[in-house]
Scaffold this active site. Structure first.
Site, PDB file in Angstrom:
ATOM      1  N   CYS A 282       3.549   2.861   9.075  1.00  0.00           N
ATOM      2  CA  CYS A 282       3.838   4.139   8.422  1.00  0.00           C
ATOM      3  C   CYS A 282       4.571   5.081   9.371  1.00  0.00           C
ATOM      4  CB  CYS A 282       2.519   4.763   7.982  1.00  0.00           C
ATOM      5  SG  CYS A 282       2.783   6.280   7.101  1.00  0.00           S
TER       6      CYS A 282
ATOM      7  N   PRO B 191       0.844  -1.198   0.000  1.00  0.00           N
ATOM      8  CA  PRO B 191       0.000   0.000   0.000  1.00  0.00           C
ATOM      9  C   PRO B 191       0.878   1.246   0.000  1.00  0.00           C
ATOM     10  CG  PRO B 191      -0.036  -1.084   2.159  1.00  0.00           C
ATOM     11  CD  PRO B 191       0.759  -1.959   1.250  1.00  0.00           C
ATOM     12  N   MET B 192       0.576   2.179  -0.880  1.00  0.00           N
ATOM     13  CA  MET B 192       1.354   3.425  -0.917  1.00  0.00           C
ATOM     14  C   MET B 192       0.415   4.604  -1.153  1.00  0.00           C
ATOM     15  SD  MET B 192       4.731   2.320  -3.089  1.00  0.00           S
ATOM     16  CE  MET B 192       3.852   1.240  -4.210  1.00  0.00           C
ATOM     17  N   ALA B 193       0.350   5.483  -0.138  1.00  0.00           N
ATOM     18  CA  ALA B 193      -0.487   6.675  -0.260  1.00  0.00           C
ATOM     19  C   ALA B 193       0.010   7.493  -1.450  1.00  0.00           C
ATOM     20  CB  ALA B 193      -0.402   7.480   1.024  1.00  0.00           C
TER      21      ALA B 193
ATOM     22  N   ASN C 246       8.857  -7.455   3.241  1.00  0.00           N
ATOM     23  CA  ASN C 246       8.795  -6.211   2.487  1.00  0.00           C
ATOM     24  C   ASN C 246      10.040  -5.357   2.766  1.00  0.00           C
ATOM     25  OD1 ASN C 246       7.347  -3.085   3.168  1.00  0.00           O
ATOM     26  ND2 ASN C 246       7.500  -3.864   1.090  1.00  0.00           N
ATOM     27  N   GLY C 247      10.450  -4.624   1.744  1.00  0.00           N
ATOM     28  CA  GLY C 247      11.558  -3.680   1.874  1.00  0.00           C
ATOM     29  C   GLY C 247      12.643  -3.939   0.867  1.00  0.00           C
TER      30      GLY C 247
ATOM     31  N   LYS D  18       0.059  -4.614   8.878  1.00  0.00           N
ATOM     32  CA  LYS D  18       1.370  -4.279   8.304  1.00  0.00           C
ATOM     33  C   LYS D  18       2.174  -3.524   9.369  1.00  0.00           C
ATOM     34  CE  LYS D  18       3.504  -2.189   4.273  1.00  0.00           C
ATOM     35  NZ  LYS D  18       3.907  -0.832   4.685  1.00  0.00           N
TER      36      LYS D  18
ATOM     37  N   GLY E 171       6.905  -2.425  -3.144  1.00  0.00           N
ATOM     38  CA  GLY E 171       6.386  -1.064  -3.183  1.00  0.00           C
ATOM     39  C   GLY E 171       7.046  -0.231  -4.271  1.00  0.00           C
TER      40      GLY E 171
ATOM     41  N   GLN F 104      -6.926  -0.396   3.519  1.00  0.00           N
ATOM     42  CA  GLN F 104      -6.013  -0.210   4.643  1.00  0.00           C
ATOM     43  C   GLN F 104      -6.460   0.964   5.512  1.00  0.00           C
ATOM     44  OE1 GLN F 104      -2.038   1.573   4.673  1.00  0.00           O
ATOM     45  NE2 GLN F 104      -1.270  -0.430   5.317  1.00  0.00           N
TER      46      GLN F 104
HETATM   47  C1  LIG Z   1       5.027   6.935  -1.513  1.00  0.00           C
HETATM   48  C2  LIG Z   1       4.845   5.915  -0.421  1.00  0.00           C
HETATM   49  C3  LIG Z   1       3.654   5.851   0.265  1.00  0.00           C
HETATM   50  C4  LIG Z   1       3.450   4.883   1.261  1.00  0.00           C
HETATM   51  N1  LIG Z   1       2.232   4.803   1.879  1.00  0.00           N
HETATM   52  C5  LIG Z   1       1.985   3.761   2.721  1.00  0.00           C
HETATM   53  C6  LIG Z   1       0.679   3.545   3.233  1.00  0.00           C
HETATM   54  O1  LIG Z   1      -0.276   4.277   2.924  1.00  0.00           O
HETATM   55  N2  LIG Z   1       0.503   2.493   4.072  1.00  0.00           N
HETATM   56  C7  LIG Z   1       1.534   1.648   4.420  1.00  0.00           C
HETATM   57  O2  LIG Z   1       1.326   0.704   5.188  1.00  0.00           O
HETATM   58  N3  LIG Z   1       2.772   1.836   3.949  1.00  0.00           N
HETATM   59  C8  LIG Z   1       3.014   2.852   3.094  1.00  0.00           C
HETATM   60  N4  LIG Z   1       4.263   2.977   2.529  1.00  0.00           N
HETATM   61  C9  LIG Z   1       5.303   1.977   2.828  1.00  0.00           C
HETATM   62  C10 LIG Z   1       5.286   0.848   1.780  1.00  0.00           C
HETATM   63  O3  LIG Z   1       4.079   0.109   1.851  1.00  0.00           O
HETATM   64  C11 LIG Z   1       6.475  -0.119   1.960  1.00  0.00           C
HETATM   65  O4  LIG Z   1       6.387  -0.690   3.249  1.00  0.00           O
HETATM   66  C12 LIG Z   1       7.831   0.575   1.836  1.00  0.00           C
HETATM   67  O5  LIG Z   1       7.852   1.432   0.702  1.00  0.00           O
HETATM   68  C13 LIG Z   1       8.976  -0.454   1.720  1.00  0.00           C
HETATM   69  O6  LIG Z   1       8.795  -1.283   0.608  1.00  0.00           O
HETATM   70  P1  LIG Z   1       9.618  -1.052  -0.780  1.00  0.00           P
HETATM   71  O7  LIG Z   1      11.070  -0.983  -0.438  1.00  0.00           O
HETATM   72  O8  LIG Z   1       9.263  -2.222  -1.639  1.00  0.00           O
HETATM   73  O9  LIG Z   1       9.142   0.266  -1.327  1.00  0.00           O
HETATM   74  C14 LIG Z   1       4.492   3.968   1.581  1.00  0.00           C
HETATM   75  C15 LIG Z   1       5.694   4.049   0.878  1.00  0.00           C
HETATM   76  C16 LIG Z   1       5.886   5.000  -0.120  1.00  0.00           C
HETATM   77  C17 LIG Z   1       7.194   5.022  -0.871  1.00  0.00           C
END
Ligand SMILES: Cc1cc2nc3c(=O)[nH]c(=O)nc-3n(C[C@H](O)[C@H](O)[C@H](O)COP(=O)(O)O)c2cc1C
Length: 355
Positions: free
Chosen positions: A101, A17-19, A201-202, A140, A225, A71
């Protein structure tokens, strides 16, 4: 195979999930390209804030494949439970709770990953929400509050005993924000401590990395993400690799197999079921723009599409500031779509000529 309540996921590779990113059009696109699950952008549990255009867009699920995941973020057990109930009434099939978050806006009030500091409050929130809805609830988290307080294993046990049905773990602490590399030791410890499905994740940005993280952590699935920005086809590549495909031996775009060689209209390379031709990539990008315009309308449509176009440019035109500038300047959906058509057509044509 990962099962969450009545849902068997078609793939163990899910969209994070990404806002500001995982709106309905992007979720539908990633699901089409092989993501096993795609949660909505985080929605506040404070229902007084739902009457904004932003929240209304976030609560829309029309045309989304099942299971539809919403979420929620919030710190008061009853408030989150009520928000969960209302979303289930509106079609949510899984409720995901955000305790991962680090954003100030969320953490200003004890919320998001700040909650990890208060384990008894975590337990009360989880139990109250699980008890309030008749759909699966997932969670999460990050690995802990800071590196001295990596209580991810303890939170995971609380989650499991509260009735949470799957857990996604971002391999950083809240204090890490997005700095440094994600660590997977804590995710491995969490996986071995609980029996519900765990998503690691990460920093997972390529098929081989997904394989390595799965092997190291023993996790059931991976959550991707940022690597999906401008590359929603990463799900297809990772799925193919995990299910025994070989990596494509043609040119890669940021590690993703696209642009295979076409012979008599068929892709020939080491991984033909995952590789996309440039014209397929162009078609995906243009259809994505179309779906953003239809969802957001003229003004917001152009603005949201600009963000995705910027990411697509990084993938397809890494050396052309000119193309990027040109696309960023378009002021209407019609102008933006026409310019994108022209540039990505040229890009696809170059490959066809070279073949
Ligand atoms: C632009 C952006 C918005 C995000 N918004 C949320 C969110 O709304 N809820 C959430 O649980 N995590 C949010 N995250 C965290 C991601 O879900 C994820 O845990 C994090 O980016 C690490 O994964 P990645 O390395 O694959 O990006 C956000 C990350 C980014 C970059």
């Amino acid at each position: 195979m990962i099962t969450i309540g009545p849902y068997v996921l078609p793939s163990p590779v899910v969209l994070a999930p990404m806002a500001g990113v995982t709106d309905r059009p992007f979720r539908i696109l990633c699901r089409k390209l092989g993501a096993g699950l795609a949660a909505s952008e985080m929605l506040t549990s404070d229902t007084r804030l739902w009457n904004t255009a932003k929240s209304r867009f976030r609560m829309s699920h029309e045309g989304e494949p099942e299971p539809r995941v919403v979420q929620l973020a919030g710190a008061d057990p009853q408030t989150v439970a009520e928000a969960a109930r209302l979303n289930v009434d509106q079609g949510a099939q899984i409720i995901d709770l955000n305790m991962g978050c680090p954003a100030k806006k969320v953490c200003g009030k004890l919320c998001g990953s700040a909650l990890l500091q208060d384990e008894s409050l975590v337990a009360r929130i989880l139990e109250t929400v699980v008890g309030a809805v008749n759909v699966p609830v997932t969670l999460k988290i990050r690995t802990g509050w800071d590196r001295e307080h990596r209580n991810g294993v303890s939170i995971a046990r609380i989650a499991e005993s509260s009735g949470i049905q799957a857990l996604a773990v971002h391999g950083r602490t809240r204090a890490d924000f997005y700095e440094g590399a994600a660590e997977y030791e804590t995710i491995r410890a969490i996986k071995s401590a609980i029996r519900i499905p765990v998503f690691a994740n990460g920093d997972i940005n390529a098929p081989q990395k997904a394989r390595e993280v799965l092997d190291f952590t023993g996790a059931d699935g991976v959550m991707i993400g940022r690597a999906s920005h401008g590359a929603p086809w990463i799900f297809r590549s990772v799925n193919a690799f995990l299910s025994g495909g070989h990596l494509h031996n043609g040119p890669l775009i940021n590690g993703h197999p696209v642009n295979g060689h076409l012979v008599n209209g068929h892709l020939v390379n080491g991984n033909s079921h995952a590789a996309l031709s440039r014209s397929e990539v162009r078609d995906i990008i243009l259809a994505h723009l179309d779906s953003l315009y239809a969802f957001y309308g003229e003004g917001t449509g152009v603005r949201v599409a600009r963000k995705h176009l910027g990411w697509y440019c990084e993938q397809c035109f890494p050396d052309s500031a000119q193309v990027r500038r040109n696309l960023m300047e378009a002021a209407s959906t019609a102008a933006q779509f026409a310019l994108a058509g022209k540039h990505f057509d040229e890009w696809a044509g170059e490959a066809a000529q070279a073949a």
